[in-house]
Design a protein around this motif. Structure first.
Motif, PDB file in Angstrom:
ATOM      1  N   HIS A  76       0.614  -1.335   0.173  1.00  0.00           N
ATOM      2  CA  HIS A  76      -0.025   0.641   0.103  1.00  0.00           C
ATOM      3  C   HIS A  76       0.791   0.856  -0.052  1.00  0.00           C
ATOM      4  N   PHE A  77       2.024   0.650   1.071  1.00  0.00           N
ATOM      5  CA  PHE A  77       2.756   2.680   0.492  1.00  0.00           C
ATOM      6  C   PHE A  77       3.266   2.812  -0.157  1.00  0.00           C
ATOM      7  N   LEU A  78       3.756   1.554  -1.576  1.00  0.00           N
ATOM      8  CA  LEU A  78       4.339   2.132  -3.069  1.00  0.00           C
ATOM      9  C   LEU A  78       2.945   2.201  -3.188  1.00  0.00           C
ATOM     10  N   SER A  79       1.894   2.071  -3.630  1.00  0.00           N
ATOM     11  CA  SER A  79       0.983   2.579  -3.950  1.00  0.00           C
ATOM     12  C   SER A  79       0.612   4.020  -4.167  1.00  0.00           C
ATOM     13  N   ALA A  80       0.938   4.914  -2.848  1.00  0.00           N
ATOM     14  CA  ALA A  80      -0.075   5.494  -1.874  1.00  0.00           C
ATOM     15  C   ALA A  80       1.675   6.622  -2.793  1.00  0.00           C
ATOM     16  N   LEU A  81       2.695   5.883  -2.923  1.00  0.00           N
ATOM     17  CA  LEU A  81       4.064   6.958  -2.699  1.00  0.00           C
ATOM     18  C   LEU A  81       3.978   7.359  -4.504  1.00  0.00           C
ATOM     19  N   ALA A  82       3.717   6.413  -5.081  1.00  0.00           N
ATOM     20  CA  ALA A  82       3.282   6.415  -6.130  1.00  0.00           C
ATOM     21  C   ALA A  82       2.085   7.189  -7.337  1.00  0.00           C
ATOM     22  N   LEU A  83       1.231   7.399  -6.609  1.00  0.00           N
ATOM     23  CA  LEU A  83      -0.281   8.158  -6.586  1.00  0.00           C
ATOM     24  C   LEU A  83      -0.264   9.553  -5.696  1.00  0.00           C
ATOM     25  N   ALA A  84       1.101   9.770  -4.658  1.00  0.00           N
ATOM     26  CA  ALA A  84       1.269  11.127  -4.234  1.00  0.00           C
ATOM     27  C   ALA A  84       2.403  11.811  -5.336  1.00  0.00           C
ATOM     28  N   TYR A  85       3.146  10.748  -6.162  1.00  0.00           N
ATOM     29  CA  TYR A  85       4.221  11.157  -7.265  1.00  0.00           C
ATOM     30  C   TYR A  85       3.466  11.907  -8.314  1.00  0.00           C
ATOM     31  N   ASP A  86       2.651  10.921  -8.773  1.00  0.00           N
ATOM     32  CA  ASP A  86       1.547  11.506  -9.936  1.00  0.00           C
ATOM     33  C   ASP A  86       0.697  12.067  -9.572  1.00  0.00           C
ATOM     34  N   ALA A  87       0.343  12.108  -8.564  1.00  0.00           N
ATOM     35  CA  ALA A  87      -0.637  14.115  -8.322  1.00  0.00           C
ATOM     36  C   ALA A  87       0.274  15.325  -8.105  1.00  0.00           C
ATOM     37  N   THR A  88       1.468  14.986  -7.712  1.00  0.00           N
ATOM     38  CA  THR A  88       2.444  16.325  -7.153  1.00  0.00           C
ATOM     39  C   THR A  88       3.706  16.338  -8.467  1.00  0.00           C
ATOM     40  N   GLY A  89       4.418  15.229  -8.424  1.00  0.00           N
ATOM     41  CA  GLY A  89       5.346  15.436  -8.997  1.00  0.00           C
ATOM     42  C   GLY A  89       6.941  15.937  -7.958  1.00  0.00           C
ATOM     43  N   GLU A  90       6.618  15.662  -6.202  1.00  0.00           N
ATOM     44  CA  GLU A  90       7.079  15.738  -5.965  1.00  0.00           C
ATOM     45  C   GLU A  90       8.429  14.756  -5.756  1.00  0.00           C
ATOM     46  N   GLU A  91       9.851  15.014  -6.107  1.00  0.00           N
ATOM     47  CA  GLU A  91      10.656  14.207  -5.874  1.00  0.00           C
ATOM     48  C   GLU A  91      10.860  13.262  -4.665  1.00  0.00           C
ATOM     49  N   ILE A  92      10.675  14.061  -3.853  1.00  0.00           N
ATOM     50  CA  ILE A  92      10.494  13.013  -2.363  1.00  0.00           C
ATOM     51  C   ILE A  92      10.045  11.515  -2.462  1.00  0.00           C
ATOM     52  N   PHE A  93       9.218  11.667  -3.057  1.00  0.00           N
ATOM     53  CA  PHE A  93       7.935  10.560  -3.200  1.00  0.00           C
ATOM     54  C   PHE A  93       8.620   9.082  -4.304  1.00  0.00           C
ATOM     55  N   LYS A  94       9.203   9.914  -5.308  1.00  0.00           N
ATOM     56  CA  LYS A  94       9.824   8.955  -6.273  1.00  0.00           C
ATOM     57  C   LYS A  94      11.339   8.831  -5.927  1.00  0.00           C
ATOM     58  N   GLU A  95      11.763   9.090  -4.861  1.00  0.00           N
ATOM     59  CA  GLU A  95      12.764   8.772  -4.062  1.00  0.00           C
ATOM     60  C   GLU A  95      12.610   7.804  -3.956  1.00  0.00           C
ATOM     61  N   LYS A  96      11.908   7.984  -2.676  1.00  0.00           N
ATOM     62  CA  LYS A  96      10.905   6.423  -1.628  1.00  0.00           C
ATOM     63  C   LYS A  96      10.706   5.703  -2.067  1.00  0.00           C
ATOM     64  N   MET A  97       9.845   5.763  -3.429  1.00  0.00           N
ATOM     65  CA  MET A  97       9.208   4.748  -3.878  1.00  0.00           C
ATOM     66  C   MET A  97      10.449   4.003  -4.154  1.00  0.00           C
ATOM     67  N   ASP A  98      11.574   4.534  -5.322  1.00  0.00           N
ATOM     68  CA  ASP A  98      12.742   4.241  -6.103  1.00  0.00           C
ATOM     69  C   ASP A  98      13.943   3.176  -4.857  1.00  0.00           C
ATOM     70  N   TYR A  99      13.980   3.731  -4.032  1.00  0.00           N
ATOM     71  CA  TYR A  99      14.927   3.036  -2.789  1.00  0.00           C
ATOM     72  C   TYR A  99      14.463   1.752  -2.217  1.00  0.00           C
ATOM     73  N   ILE A 100      12.877   2.047  -2.180  1.00  0.00           N
ATOM     74  CA  ILE A 100      12.689   0.118  -2.014  1.00  0.00           C
ATOM     75  C   ILE A 100      12.593  -0.859  -3.194  1.00  0.00           C
ATOM     76  N   VAL A 101      12.399  -0.431  -3.921  1.00  0.00           N
ATOM     77  CA  VAL A 101      11.530  -1.098  -4.740  1.00  0.00           C
ATOM     78  C   VAL A 101      13.056  -1.167  -5.802  1.00  0.00           C
ATOM     79  N   SER A 102      14.064  -1.235  -5.633  1.00  0.00           N
ATOM     80  CA  SER A 102      15.616  -1.759  -5.504  1.00  0.00           C
ATOM     81  C   SER A 102      15.955  -2.447  -4.427  1.00  0.00           C
ATOM     82  N   GLU A 103      15.424  -1.842  -2.751  1.00  0.00           N
ATOM     83  CA  GLU A 103      16.092  -2.915  -1.665  1.00  0.00           C
ATOM     84  C   GLU A 103      15.133  -4.680  -1.914  1.00  0.00           C
TER      85      GLU A 103
END
Length: 592
Positions: A76-103
């Motif tokens: 759910h956190f990953l979905s929320a980060l993706a939604l937040a990035y899609d809605a706002t374009g804020e890089e912090i959401f993509k950075e967190k998403m990319d980190y979790i996916v990589s791990e």
């Protein structure tokens, strides 16, 4: 023959919320929570399962280290980060998403062997976790979860809840989160990760016959698999690999699908949120195959729920389950009605059904009802150092009930998970676009940017304002006329839509005045030969603060406040459900 959608919803980033009012305030609280949530704590159980050292504290609630549903909230956190990035374009959401996916991908690559070859040392008689595997080399390539594959093997042995807890449900949340990271977050590694899981599922389930799968999917909660068929079908549509569609069909629930396809109520007394996503999956399979059987399942399911099992706020169920058809009053119980996750999935179902039938306003009527009276009402307006996005598990409607909210780290539940998503996507169904038309379906104060621009300036919750249309292209603009009002526009009607033929290059402003009249919505059944109803004013379910734990008797005699959405009845003050906070209240009443 594959079916196609009749148009597309405007993406989140092209619909900008006005910076005032409850929708915007709820979203900002949710976004701030997503900014502060510790990615490493969200990875804790995954690393522990794979034998990787953690250097942070674990989570609480259903995500505590021995919790059998652990890992689902990270999806759910990953979905929320993706939604937040899609809605706002804020890089912090993509950075967190990319980190979790990589791990997660690093952990996934540690797995070896074939999925179908994994055998648990636990048993039907002794399913305890002390017997579960710690050897990732035999878990099967592509496997990824916050626990070993033993829960999946135990499900095949017929172990019931609460010795195991919905392993395919948890897997779906992870897969859905990864898919959102790919489609909304532009993360290619997430696609590799979800394909690996899908291949694992295919290999594991294809070793079982259809009768065994039917038996598994019949199990209460243990056999719950969420919307995994939806994600697998979406994966087929992304990759073109028919194997993923074949896997999705392995989750066709033959315990309920055939009667639902015939319009029979096959869901009475079944777990609500175990089955709502299954109907959504059937609709996705209809899109992929064009088989009307799947469409009939999804459409009939929605109609059966909304006609026979729905409470006035758009929520369903008592103690997480549907009850007898049309027996609503008899099942209003304190704080145990209307699981928030169920509304989340019903809204997704309505959203998809509408995209297949965009002149049928009933789906957006439901979406509005649930969004305003359950989802908007499910977040606490109060922020503390330990609670930034406090959300409800149940949205209680029983006499003298009170909302209870989760905190940042210690109260993880399924609804805390969906609650991370809910409040960053209010505008997800506001505008539906075809080649020659735009359908305005939700009147959230916002602006659609793009080829056609539409600005909704209605100071929610007020009943009047303006909608301004501009853009270079000739297009017909349709405005949904909700069932609770007469035509609020000085425009002609076509079905349940008023319309404006916008001329490219012009700026046209439409005045809006909704009729916020008061009405009662009665339950189909009586309670001790007494009529039970909810009070509505326009789109709002109105509640009154009162500590009594028995139904209050009122007359159908209301006085409306002239300045705000508020009613009075024999000394009782009624306000919209979304405004009620910190007090016990009543949603249903005995009507004299």
């Amino acid at each position: 023959m594959k079916e196609t959608l009749k148009g597309t919803y405007a993406r989140l980033g092209s619909v900008i919320l006005n910076k005032n009012g409850r929708f915007f305030e709820n979203r900002e609280r949710d976004l701030e929570y997503l900014r502060l949530l510790d990615c490493n704590r969200m990875l804790y159980n995954f690393r522990a399962a794979f034998g990787v050292e953690n250097k942070c504290e674990p989570l609480g609630g259903w995500e505590e280290p021995k919790g059998l549903l652990r890992g689902h909230s990270t999806g759910h956190f990953l979905s929320a980060l993706a939604l937040a990035y899609d809605a706002t374009g804020e890089e912090i959401f993509k950075e967190k998403m990319d980190y979790i996916v990589s791990e997660l991908r690093k952990l996934q690559k540690m797995c070896g062997g074939r999925a179908r070859d994994f055998v648990t040392k636990a048993s039907l008689e002794n399913p305890g976790e002390e017997l579960w595997s710690r050897d990732v080399s035999c878990w099967g390539e592509g496997f990824l979860s916050a626990y070993s594959p033993d829960q999946f093997a135990l499900l095949e042995l017929g172990v019931k809840y609460n010795k195991i807890w919905a392993p395919y449900y948890t897997l779906h949340k992870i897969m859905a989160g990864l898919t959102d990271c790919y489609t909304r977050g532009k993360n290619d590694e997430a696609l590799e990760c979800v394909i690996g899981i899908a291949d694992w599922v295919n290999d594991r389930l294809s070793a079982l016959d259809a009768e065994k799968r039917k038996e598994m999917w019949s199990l209460y909660i243990a056999g719950e698999f969420g919307g995994i068929a939806t994600t697998l079908t979406e994966l087929y549509e992304i990759t073109g690999d028919v194997k993923h569609l074949q896997t999705a069909k392995m989750f066709d629930n033959d315990n309920i699908f055939p009667p639902l396809s015939r319009g029979e109520d096959a869901i009475a007394n079944r777990h609500a949120n175990q089955h709502i996503p299954q109907a959504l999956g059937a609709l996705e399979e209809y899109l992929a195959t064009g088989e009307s059987y799947y469409y009939d399942i999804g459409k009939n399911f929605f109609d059966i729920v909304t006609q026979n099992h729905m409470y006035s706020i758009g929520g369903v169920g008592q103690a997480e389950s549907f009850r007898d058809s049309k027996k609503l009053a008899a099942n209003i119980k304190g704080a145990t009605n209307c699981e928030t996750c169920a509304a989340y999935n019903m809204m997704k179902t309505a959203r998809l059904l509408y995209s297949l039938d965009p002149t049928n306003a009933k789906y957006m009527d439901y979406y509005e009802r649930a969004m305003i009276n359950q989802i908007l009402a499910s977040q606490s307006p109060e922020v503390t150092p330990f609670r930034h996005n406090g959300v409800t598990y149940m949205l209680p409607i029983g006499p003298g009930a009170e909302k209870e909210y989760s905190d940042d780290y210690q109260n993880f539940t399924c609804c805390h998970g969906t609650g991370m998503e809910n409040h960053v996507k209010y505008q997800d169904a506001s505008f539906f676009e075809t080649e020659d038309a735009v359908f305005v379906n939700q009147y959230i104060p916002s602006r659609l940017a793009g080829e056609t621009e539409i600005a909704i300036d209605i100071d929610f919750p007020r009943s009047e304002g303006t909608i301004t249309v501009s853009g270079a292209k000739d297009r017909r603009i349709y405005f949904r006329v909700p069932t609770w009002t007469e035509n609020p526009f000085d425009l002609p009607m076509e079905g349940r839509y008023a319309y404006l033929d916008h001329k490219g290059g012009e700026i046209e402003t439409v005045n809006v005045k909704f009729d916020y009249s008061v009405r009662l919505e009665f339950t189909p059944d009586e309670l001790d030969e007494k009529r039970i109803a909810s009070v509505l004013c326009g789109p709002f379910v109105m509640v009154t603060a009162d500590d009594r734990e028995e139904f209050i008797t009122i007359k159908n005699d209301f006085v409306a406040d002239e300045n705000e959405v508020k009613l009075w009845n024999d000394g009782l003050e009624f306000i919209p459900m979304y405004k009620m906070h910190g007090r016990k209240y009543h949603t249903y009443f005995i009507i004299e």
